[in-house]
Enzyme design. Structure first.
Site, PDB file in Angstrom:
ATOM      1  N   GLY A  11     -19.840 -36.784 -32.840  1.00 29.89           N
ATOM      2  CA  GLY A  11     -19.357 -36.679 -34.211  1.00 29.89           C
ATOM      3  C   GLY A  11     -18.123 -37.508 -34.485  1.00 29.89           C
ATOM      4  N   CYS A  12     -17.637 -38.227 -33.482  1.00 30.84           N
ATOM      5  CA  CYS A  12     -16.408 -39.014 -33.604  1.00 30.84           C
ATOM      6  C   CYS A  12     -16.747 -40.498 -33.653  1.00 30.84           C
ATOM      7  CB  CYS A  12     -15.488 -38.717 -32.416  1.00 30.84           C
ATOM      8  SG  CYS A  12     -14.071 -39.824 -32.251  1.00 30.84           S
ATOM      9  N   GLY A  13     -16.298 -41.193 -34.708  1.00 31.47           N
ATOM     10  CA  GLY A  13     -16.592 -42.612 -34.844  1.00 31.47           C
ATOM     11  C   GLY A  13     -16.011 -43.443 -33.723  1.00 31.47           C
ATOM     12  N   ARG A  16     -18.209 -43.008 -30.722  1.00 34.05           N
ATOM     13  CA  ARG A  16     -19.476 -43.734 -30.885  1.00 34.05           C
ATOM     14  C   ARG A  16     -19.274 -45.235 -30.689  1.00 34.05           C
ATOM     15  NH1 ARG A  16     -19.876 -40.260 -35.434  1.00 34.05           N
ATOM     16  NH2 ARG A  16     -19.483 -42.001 -36.840  1.00 34.05           N
TER      17      ARG A  16
END
Length: 276
Positions: A11-13, A16
């Site tokens: 859920g963390c850019g 990712r």
């Protein structure tokens, strides 16, 4: 068995982007979604030690119960903080990456490049469209730095004293992306010499350059950044800086050549805490 491990939050850019960069090199890491499968207390303590960080440096504030638990209070020991992280894994900042080159908390995502032996020789963009940047330490008297600052109308008169840390930035494909530097002032720094080529503007390069520069200062233990600007206040405010009255600045900042006259008296003073 993979030689790379990433403690990942999908859920963390930033997490990712780091995972995508690792895969861009052709590697397939072991992906540990630590919110589902947290490391043991001993494993986490060992990762923090190997990264050369303190437990407090690995605490995540945004989107966590950090404030609710009062974790700013210096009364909490490393053991206490580890206990909180075990009870609330979301307090573990991300992503932590392990490779044969070491262990690092990869914020900003560009920092993962320090750990990867075989980097691509072509540009690779993050989700938000900004390219990954490689930073190279350079001397204050570097001719490219002096030329870029002169063209931008930024001070160069004090570069001959050799003080400060300076970096040249480029994309993975070798496209020049700008320069930046800072003066070390104890726990503070004075950010200076930020310049980005016109052809690279509007792509998030400047923002990422500043974030990466602050990360390097953070690695050296600096806690607060200051800067003076006549025309880029809006840009720096978007990067987390806030205007500060000059009489609120520490004496070390006010004694710099920039504050003493290299920058005009009309220049705005801004500051921010250095965090990752």
């Amino acid at each position: 068995m993979s030689t790379i491990t990433i403690y990942h939050n999908p859920g963390c850019g930033t997490s990712r982007n780091v995972l995508a960069m690792i895969r861009q090199t052709g590697a397939e890491p072991e992906v540990i979604e630590y919110l589902k499968v947290p490391p043991s207390r001993e494993e986490l303590a060992d990762l923090i030690r190997r990264a050369g960080l303190t437990v407090r440096q690995v605490l995540r504030r945004k989107g966590t119960p950090y404030a609710e638990l009062g974790l700013d209070d210096p009364k909490w020991t490393d053991d206490d903080l580890l206990n909180f992280m075990m009870a609330h894994p979301v307090l573990i900042n991300r992503p932590i990456v392990v490779t044969p080159r070491g262990v690092t908390l990869c914020r900003p995502s560009d920092v993962v490049l320090d750990l990867l032996p075989d980097l691509p020789h072509a540009d690779f963009d993050k989700e938000e469209g900004a390219p990954f940047l490689v930073d190279e330490p350079i001397p204050a008297t570097d001719s490219g730095l002096v030329a870029a600052l002169t063209a931008a109308g930024l001070p160069v008169e004090d570069l001959t004293n050799g003080e400060g840390r300076f970096f040249a930035y480029q994309t993975l494909g070798g496209t020049p992306a700008g320069y930046g530097g800072y003066l070390s002032l104890g726990s503070d720094i004075l950010v200076r010499s930020i310049t980005v080529p016109e052809t690279m503007r509007g792509k998030g390069v400047g923002r990422n350059l500043v974030t990466l520069l602050l990360r390097r200062a953070w690695e050296e233990g600096h806690q607060r950044a200051w800067l003076l600007t006549t025309s880029a206040g809006g840009f720096f405010e978007k990067a987390g800086f806030k205007p500060v009255a000059r009489d609120q600045a520490p004496a070390t900042v006010l004694a710099t050549p920039q504050a003493q006259g290299l920058c005009p008296s009309t220049a705005t003073l801004l500051s921010r805490t250095i965090t990752v």
